[in-house]
Write a protein that holds these residues in place. Structure first.
Motif, short mmCIF file in Angstrom:
data_model
loop_
_atom_site.label_atom_id
_atom_site.label_comp_id
_atom_site.label_asym_id
_atom_site.label_seq_id
_atom_site.Cartn_x
_atom_site.Cartn_y
_atom_site.Cartn_z
N ASN A 154 0.87 -1.04 -0.14
CA ASN A 154 -0.03 0.01 -0.01
C ASN A 154 0.85 1.22 -0.01
O ASN A 154 0.42 2.38 -0.56
CB ASN A 154 -0.95 -0.21 1.24
CG ASN A 154 -2.24 -0.83 1.02
OD1 ASN A 154 -2.82 -0.36 0.19
ND2 ASN A 154 -1.96 -2.10 1.68
N GLN A 249 -3.04 7.55 1.14
CA GLN A 249 -3.78 7.13 0.14
C GLN A 249 -4.90 7.52 -0.10
O GLN A 249 -6.06 6.93 0.06
CB GLN A 249 -3.93 5.45 0.34
CG GLN A 249 -2.75 4.59 0.26
CD GLN A 249 -2.92 3.09 0.45
OE1 GLN A 249 -3.02 2.67 1.52
NE2 GLN A 249 -3.27 2.40 -0.58
N LYS A 252 -8.02 6.06 -1.91
CA LYS A 252 -8.91 4.90 -1.18
C LYS A 252 -9.98 5.48 -0.45
O LYS A 252 -11.04 5.11 -0.35
CB LYS A 252 -7.92 3.91 -0.47
CG LYS A 252 -8.47 2.77 -0.11
CD LYS A 252 -7.50 2.01 0.87
CE LYS A 252 -6.76 1.07 0.33
NZ LYS A 252 -5.98 0.24 1.28
N GLU A 378 -8.06 -4.02 0.14
CA GLU A 378 -7.23 -4.62 -1.05
C GLU A 378 -8.02 -4.17 -2.20
O GLU A 378 -7.30 -3.88 -3.33
CB GLU A 378 -7.34 -6.07 -0.89
CG GLU A 378 -6.67 -6.81 0.30
CD GLU A 378 -5.19 -6.45 -0.09
OE1 GLU A 378 -4.57 -7.13 -0.68
OE2 GLU A 378 -4.49 -5.58 0.84
N ARG A 381 -7.08 -0.83 -3.19
CA ARG A 381 -5.64 -0.53 -3.88
C ARG A 381 -5.57 -0.27 -5.17
O ARG A 381 -4.80 -0.03 -5.89
CB ARG A 381 -4.70 -1.55 -3.15
CG ARG A 381 -3.37 -1.28 -3.26
CD ARG A 381 -2.56 -1.89 -2.81
NE ARG A 381 -2.77 -3.39 -3.43
CZ ARG A 381 -2.84 -4.71 -2.80
NH1 ARG A 381 -2.97 -4.79 -1.55
NH2 ARG A 381 -3.02 -5.54 -3.37
N ARG A 387 1.53 0.00 -4.96
CA ARG A 387 0.66 1.37 -5.27
C ARG A 387 1.78 2.31 -6.14
O ARG A 387 3.09 2.54 -5.38
CB ARG A 387 0.46 1.93 -4.06
CG ARG A 387 -0.38 3.17 -4.30
CD ARG A 387 -0.96 3.96 -2.96
NE ARG A 387 -1.54 5.14 -3.48
CZ ARG A 387 -1.12 6.33 -3.07
NH1 ARG A 387 0.16 6.39 -2.63
NH2 ARG A 387 -1.70 7.52 -3.63
#
Ligand code: HDD
Ligand code: HEM
Ligand code: HEM
Lengths: 446, 338
Positions: A154, A249, A252, A378, A381, A387
């Motif tokens: 990640n 992130q 996400k 998951e 991602r 990533r």
């Protein structure tokens, strides 16, 4: 054969194997701690009930561990079989924790073998209890190391890419990525929470069936307490996980929250559906909550999906996975809190049938929470396997017959899953608590 | 010694442990199934429950160690072998899983279902056979490159005599290793009947073992002459292996020193296995991958080795404890402790 798309089938097979393994892995992480707790309580209070709990649980544990081991072995090999390109790259950078994990397995397997087969070979029960410590540590370390690998996927770190070539690899830095602290602790806390609520559910169920009252009441009370503690931990660490996502992130978090426009004072939307213009309908809107989750500040700005190119948007379905997890977390937190307050105040409604049923529901719900959490993490991602560096399409195998292999693994897991349930049921049905207690009372230990 | 050599040596050593301990496990299942047919069941089932149940997970970890380790030390092998082994390795995984489920569902849960015992026995033959295919593939000639992607030719693989020679050897070796060990173990439990049965198995499988091993070397001459030549250069290792085999057989034939026989048998396989491994050097997969071009970076290699050393310091005492409790505790072995 059926579906000639290695990438899609690799994804589905990974989804299948991991989702199946995680049931057993969660038991493998959480149960030794609970066995230890019961065993310790039994010695401390000199109460045969607790000792018997530890003993019975340990017996069941043998079954789940064995299936955990074989499914774990399956994933370990499948990673290289389904994602050879990814493992080639990752092997250079993140092989260290995978390797360490093997030692955790060794450690756990050795001491578990000894613990299980030496119940009556120690005159001093405390020594026997000590054998469980490495088992519990080994289970937690397994989870730790594999989650470290997942964190790396990640938030890759500990190396540089210079003209498409790997350089300056630092295996330790690759292990301690920014994603690691929240991920590892959240995974551990939720595993303990899930197992505690599962044992509470079994106790509640047996009580409704009129089984041994004193025995199951003790079990229920202890497990609701433990479950509550870990549910709080899970929620707090979950909040930190949200902050991690917002920082590192954001795509996400934005996809999980259907947060399309970068915005200040962002509300948190639970559930709902999307119409064709990406407007949320029927959702529950909690004002400022997303800004608080992301940055601990109701006025903070939260990055939306508009900041990312279309092809990097994670699938929007993760919104439901996210909401499932959070709803379950809040529900279990409330349920166990009310239970504890009721016990303290001597309110008896928690011993009513309807409340017991809610507790029984807690077991499947907690496991669903774990699944939902992983799916959200998951799938969220996507499209990356690593990533920013390698996409899932690039990582997958090009071999044919993945669909055929998938089919056989479905069969395998069916056999293993059904077998687990049948054997565990039989094991405990043939030897109810009452019977085992009798054999103790008769002084006829075996 | 270079890092590459250290890495491959450690891995090969663990694979060797797995082959010995795993063979004992696999073979015991086969003999158990066979004795059920003959109606002499309890002799071996007891050994399986007393000795194998507590340690099978540890056996499995040796295997996990090998494949995780090889990905760590030689990441390129993950790419090459991973791409071509999808079907054969998946078959092995499924068989291993079914076998593991026997420990989960049978020996702890209910008592003895015949069909299940047969399945457990059958996997004892099928698993070594399916795993041995990896060794065959590594000899080269079965994998070709298609647009930069390695592809396995099943047709070549299944029509090659080498494949079948290796399959036969793997099965016979499992039965042989297992019967030598179980002869000793049964004699320790003072179970005359079981000792007699196991001793007979040793005598049956000893000669086929040497024939099969010789057959492979012969086949290699046609298939991969470079490897054949380097085997000849190491002839003394194989000769020593042969001598150890002969002495083991002599001991068992004369019903003497079963414990020593086990150690000699292990020595025999060690010389053959390392002779084979060294002659394979430097290739992991002929002719695409050597241990040098597939090696990981230096930082990773060093940290893996450090972790390995630390891990062993933790592991060896624990393993010793396990063996002392289950294998060498005279009371437990004889079944006086429950
Ligand atoms: C019973 C299980 C369970 C429960 C009740 C919760 N979680 Fe969770 N959550 C998980 C089980 C889980 C998990 C399965 O353990 C995940 C998947 C990946 C991971 O690191 O942990 C996860 C991931 C995860 C992530 C994503 C981390 C990432 O992708 O890097 C966030 C933001 C949260 N959780 C937040 C929460 C919040 C705010 C909760 C409030 C109650 C909560 N979780 C309860
Ligand atoms: C070495 C570590 C890991 C690797 C290499 C890996 C790799 C992958 C890959 C390639 C996918 C498919 C991507 C996709 O289809 O979206 C995937 C999906 C998934 N992984 Fe991971 N993963 C790892 C760790 C984990 C862990 C520790 C878990 C926890 C159980 C996990 C749970 C899942 C789940 C539930 C999916 C399904 C998502 C989907 O439907 O796509 N993974 N993983
Ligand atoms: C990519 C993901 C994963 C891989 C490759 C993997 C690999 C494995 C392997 C090879 C084993 C068997 C070890 C043995 O032979 O004893 C195993 C067991 C185990 N795994 Fe996983 N695992 C994964 C995900 C997870 C996750 C997410 C957790 C915990 C949260 C976990 C916890 C465990 C535990 C505790 C065991 C011990 C067996 C048991 O008690 O059930 N694993 N795993």
């Amino acid at each position: 054969m059926f579906i000639d798309d290695p990438v899609l089938m690799s994804r589905l097979l990974t989804l299948l194997t991991l989702s199946f393994h995680i049931f057993y892995a969660t038991v493998g992480v959480g149960l030794p701690l609970m066995i230890m707790l019961f065993h310790w309580l039994g010695i401390k209070k000199d109460d045969i009930h607790y000792i018997l709990m530890a003993r019975r649980l340990a017996k069941g544990f043998v079954v789940t561990v064995a299936v955990g081991v074989v499914t774990g072995t399956a994933i370990g090999l499948q990673l290289a079989l389904l994602w050879p390109n990814f493992m080639q790259l990752a092997g250079h950078i993140i092989a260290l924790p995978l390797f360490m994990e093997v030692f955790a397995f060794f450690f756990e397997a050795i001491f578990l073998g000894i613990y299980l087969y030496t119940w009556d070979r120690f005159d001093n029960q405390k020594k026997h209890l000590l054998l469980l410590v490495p088992v519990a540590i080994g289970g937690a370390m397994s989870a730790f190391f594999i989650t470290v690998v997942n964190s790396f996927m990640n938030a890759p770190g500990g190396f540089e890419m210079i003209n498409g070539e790997l350089a300056n690899v630092n295996p330790l830095l690759a292990m301690f990525t920014v994603a690691m602290p929240t991920k590892v602790t959240h995974v551990l806390a939720t595993a303990y929470m899930t197992i505690a609520f599962t044992l509470a559910a079994i106790a509640a169920f047996r009580l409704m069936k009129g089984s041994h009252k004193a025995y199951y009441k003790k079990s229920l009370n202890v497990m609701m307490k433990v479950g509550f503690v870990f549910a709080i931990a899970a929620a707090i660490i979950g909040d930190f996980s949200g902050k991690y996502l917002a920082e590192h992130q954001p795509e996400k978090l934005a996809a999980a929250e259907w947060h399309f426009e970068t915005d200040e004072q962002a509300p948190l939307i639970l559930w709902g559906i999307l119409d064709e213009n990406n407007e949320v309908k029927y959702g529950i809107e909690i004002p400022f909550a997303l800004s608080i989750l992301a940055h601990s500040d109701p006025n903070a700005e939260v990055i939306g999906l508009d900041q990312f190119p279309e092809e990097h948007h994670p699938p929007l379905i993760i919104h439901y996975f996210f909401d499932t997890m959070i709803t379950i977390g809040m529900f279990m937190l409330t349920l166990s809190f009310v239970f504890l307050v009721a016990r303290w105040r001597n309110w008896t409604f928690v011993d009513k049938k309807w409340y017991r049923w809610l507790i029984v529901m807690g077991a499947p719900l907690s496991f669903l929470g774990i699944q939902a959490g992983w799916w959200m993490s998951e799938v969220g991602r996507q499209p990356w396997i690593l990533r920013g560096i390698m996409t899932v399409d690039e990582g997958a195998t090009t071999a044919s017959h993945v669909d055929l292999v998938f089919f056989f693994f479905v069969l395998l897991y069916l056999i293993l899953g059904v077998g687990t349930i049948v054997v565990l049921r039989k094991m405990f049905k043939d030897k109810p608590v009452e019977k085992e207690l009798e054999s103790y009372a008769g002084g006829d230990e075996q | 010694m270079s890092l590459e050599i250290i890495g491959i040596t450690v891995l090969w050593l663990f694979l060797f442990f797995y082959i010995i301990v795993g063979s004992i496990d696999f073979g015991a299942g086969v003999f158990n199934a066979h004795s059920i047919i003959n109606g002499k069941q309890h002799v071996l089932s007891k050994v399986i429950q007393r000795y194998l149940s507590p340690v099978w997970e540890v056996t499995n970890v040796f295997f996990v160690f090998f494949f995780v380790g090889i990905i760590g030390f030689f990441p390129d092998s993950a790419f090459l072998f991973g791409s071509v082994l999808l079907v054969p390795a998946s078959i092995s995984i499924i068989l291993l899983a079914l076998r593991g489920s026997y420990y989960a569902f049978e020996s702890y849960g209910s008592q003895g279902h015949r069909g299940y015992a047969f399945m457990y026995g059958a996997t004892g033959i099928l698993i070594p056979a399916s795993l041995s295919v990896v060794l065959t593939i590594s000899e080269g000639g079965f994998v070709y490159m298609d647009d930069g992607q390695p592809v396995l030719s099943y047709e070549l693989l299944f029509t090659s005599p080498l494949t079948w020679a290796i399959v036969v050897l793997s099965i016979v070796a499992v039965l042989y290793i297992s019967s030598v060990f179980l002869t000793w173990y049964a004699s320790k439990t003072e179970d005359q009947e079981a000792t007699g049965i196991m001793r007979k198995y040793v005598l049956i499988w000893a000669v086929p073992l040497i024939v099969a091993a010789g057959g492979i070397i012969f086949e290699l001459q046609n298939h991969n002459s470079a490897h054949f030549d380097s085997i000849l250069n190491l002839w003394w290792m194989f000769a020593l292996s042969f001598v150890l085999w002969a002495v083991t057989l002599w001991l068992i034939w004369n019903k003497r020193k079963y414990g020593l026989a086990v150690w000699l048998m292990i020595g025999q396989f060690a010389f053959a296995f390392f002779g084979y491994g060294i002659s394979h050097y430097p290739y992991l997969l002929y002719p695409y991958l050597t241990i040098y071009d597939g090696f990981t970076n230096e930082a990773m290699a060093i940290s893996l080795i450090v972790v390995f050393i630390l891990g062993m310091m933790l592991l060896l005492p624990s393993l010793y404890l396990l063996l002392r409790l289950f294998l060498f505790d005279p009371k437990y072995v004889k079944g006086k402790r429950e």
